[in-house]
Scaffold this motif. Structure first.
Motif, PDB file in Angstrom:
ATOM      1  N   GLY A   1       4.324   2.341  -3.021  1.00  0.00           N
ATOM      2  CA  GLY A   1       3.539   1.144  -2.779  1.00  0.00           C
ATOM      3  C   GLY A   1       2.810   0.731  -4.050  1.00  0.00           C
TER       4      GLY A   1
ATOM      5  N   VAL B   1       0.824  -1.211   0.000  1.00  0.00           N
ATOM      6  CA  VAL B   1       0.000   0.000   0.000  1.00  0.00           C
ATOM      7  C   VAL B   1       0.856   1.258   0.000  1.00  0.00           C
ATOM      8  N   HIS B   2       1.802   1.354   0.930  1.00  0.00           N
ATOM      9  CA  HIS B   2       2.531   2.603   1.133  1.00  0.00           C
ATOM     10  C   HIS B   2       3.976   2.526   0.654  1.00  0.00           C
ATOM     11  N   LYS B   3       4.554   3.682   0.467  1.00  0.00           N
ATOM     12  CA  LYS B   3       5.939   3.809   0.043  1.00  0.00           C
ATOM     13  C   LYS B   3       6.878   3.203   1.083  1.00  0.00           C
ATOM     14  N   GLN B   4       7.872   2.488   0.601  1.00  0.00           N
ATOM     15  CA  GLN B   4       9.006   2.085   1.417  1.00  0.00           C
ATOM     16  C   GLN B   4      10.195   2.819   0.813  1.00  0.00           C
TER      17      GLN B   4
ATOM     18  N   GLN C   1      -0.268   2.634  -4.695  1.00  0.00           N
ATOM     19  CA  GLN C   1      -0.006   3.987  -5.195  1.00  0.00           C
ATOM     20  C   GLN C   1       0.268   3.970  -6.701  1.00  0.00           C
TER      21      GLN C   1
ATOM     22  N   PRO D   1      -5.076   3.075  -2.463  1.00  0.00           N
ATOM     23  CA  PRO D   1      -4.691   3.121  -1.053  1.00  0.00           C
ATOM     24  C   PRO D   1      -5.760   3.830  -0.241  1.00  0.00           C
TER      25      PRO D   1
END
Length: 82
Positions: free
Chosen positions: A21, A14-17, A24, A80
């Protein structure tokens, strides 16, 4: 396939690392008919500048067919949460 090819080392579901993500990415390209082909190419050839200064390294160990399957899977992710 995403785990086997170490995609999860840099991308979250889901989210940026390190990189964005998968949700996204799907949200950004949701209405782009050319996105599957372009994303498959980015998986194999790498890219820079699409998501800021983050570099997507080449993944030459991923076959063309697997890159296309990964691109379709990424694009199938739901948006997301807000």
């Amino acid at each position: 396939m995403a785990r086997r090819n170490a995609c999860m080392a840099c991308h979250g579901l889901v989210h940026k690392q390190v990189g964005p993500g998968f949700a996204q990415i799907a949200q950004r390209y949701r209405n782009d008919a050319e996105a599957p082909v372009r994303l498959a190419a980015k998986i194999r050839n790498g890219s820079v500048g699409t998501w800021g200064r983050v570099i997507m390294p080449r993944q030459t160990q991923v076959s063309e067919a697997d890159a296309q399957a990964l691109a379709r899977w990424v694009l199938s992710q739901p948006d997301p949460p807000s």
